[in-house]
Write an enzyme that holds these catalytic residues in place. Sequence first.
Site, PDB file in Angstrom:
ATOM      1  CB  SER A 126      -1.024   0.035   1.218  1.00 43.18           C
ATOM      2  OG  SER A 126      -0.195  -0.023   2.455  1.00 43.18           O
ATOM      3  CE  LYS A 127       4.803   2.228   4.225  1.00 47.11           C
ATOM      4  NZ  LYS A 127       3.899   1.246   4.860  1.00 47.11           N
ATOM      5  CG  ASN A 128       3.550   7.223  -1.363  1.00 47.52           C
ATOM      6  OD1 ASN A 128       2.670   6.924  -0.800  1.00 47.52           O
ATOM      7  ND2 ASN A 128       4.077   8.349  -1.135  1.00 47.52           N
TER       8      ASN A 128
END
Length: 365
Positions: A181-183
Amino acid sequence: MPVPLFDTKGPLAPLRAELLARITEVVDDGRYILGPNVDAFEREFAAYVGADHAVGVANGTDAITIALRAMGVGPGDEVVVPSFTFYASAEAIPPTGAVPVFCDVDPDTFCVTAETVKAALTPRTKAVIAVHLFGNVAPVAEIEALGVPVLEDAAQAAGSTSAGGRPGALGTAATFSFFPSKNLGCFGDGGAITARDAEVADRVRMLRFHGSWDKVTYEHVGVNSRLDELQAAVLRVQLPHLDGWADGRRAAGQHYAEAGLGELVQLPVPVEGCAPAWHLYVIRHAQADAIAAALAAAGHGQKAYYRTPVHRQPAMARWGAGTSLPVTDELAATHLAIPLNPLLTAEQAAEVTATIRRALDAGRG
């Protein structure tokens, strides 16, 4: 139409064929640990960040522990860390033998400042962990001016920029998480450490591989924490698109502002000179729980991430007891993450804003 908190699939849809092709190449090649994709990603990510060195590791939590050890942190030392952050920022300190000392944060930017760090410094302070929370960029240079090395926790800030450069190239070393879910996310766990000092980077490489260069002579008691070849291949496909996604995240924040959300709640404030690639778009309001309930009822994503700050967590009681962090306590009670992703439209932002407006109007009624 419900708006999810995250959208991990939409931005990757145009890259599906390339991702599958690169994964197939790795399977056909048969090298899965510290292979050519890891080497290439480390070079490419270092160049992107503007750091001299990048080293892939298994996850962002390992990254913090390994980086601190590579910076010389050990038993008897203290590491200053904010309490308003994800638990791993502090959890990674005790495995080094050092102990966490919790500091407060700025109420508008959610980041540590030179003032909040200075209040927590002691003669035993060996390092400061500056968390670039939610994509904002903490003022690393101002903290370093206090005379203590800074480790950037940049897990939430890939794609952000600041007047001093990108997160990952501002302090002695920096850590990243590539949680999906990180950038910049991989297809499982993954992480990296960037550094400006060759000796620190060399120690990181040894510590991630059992404390050895050659799997014959072991110079340190290390760990087994390596970014694997499949994840590196996935990250290499995505890295050239990170800046475009970061622009999309900033545009999403602007959509909320233009929808009038700032008339209803306190919006996140960028650190001066910073252009955050918002990992989370976190608002503040005294009725945050009521807003969360209304968003959930409408099918929109929302989450209060840090209702219990780290210094009040049971496992941190021995170090957090008696600590007074008034801003952290206030933020813990009043923050709420609302939907944001690189593809969020103005219409979606307006719908979320309208739901929040109705919730607050109902509360006043």
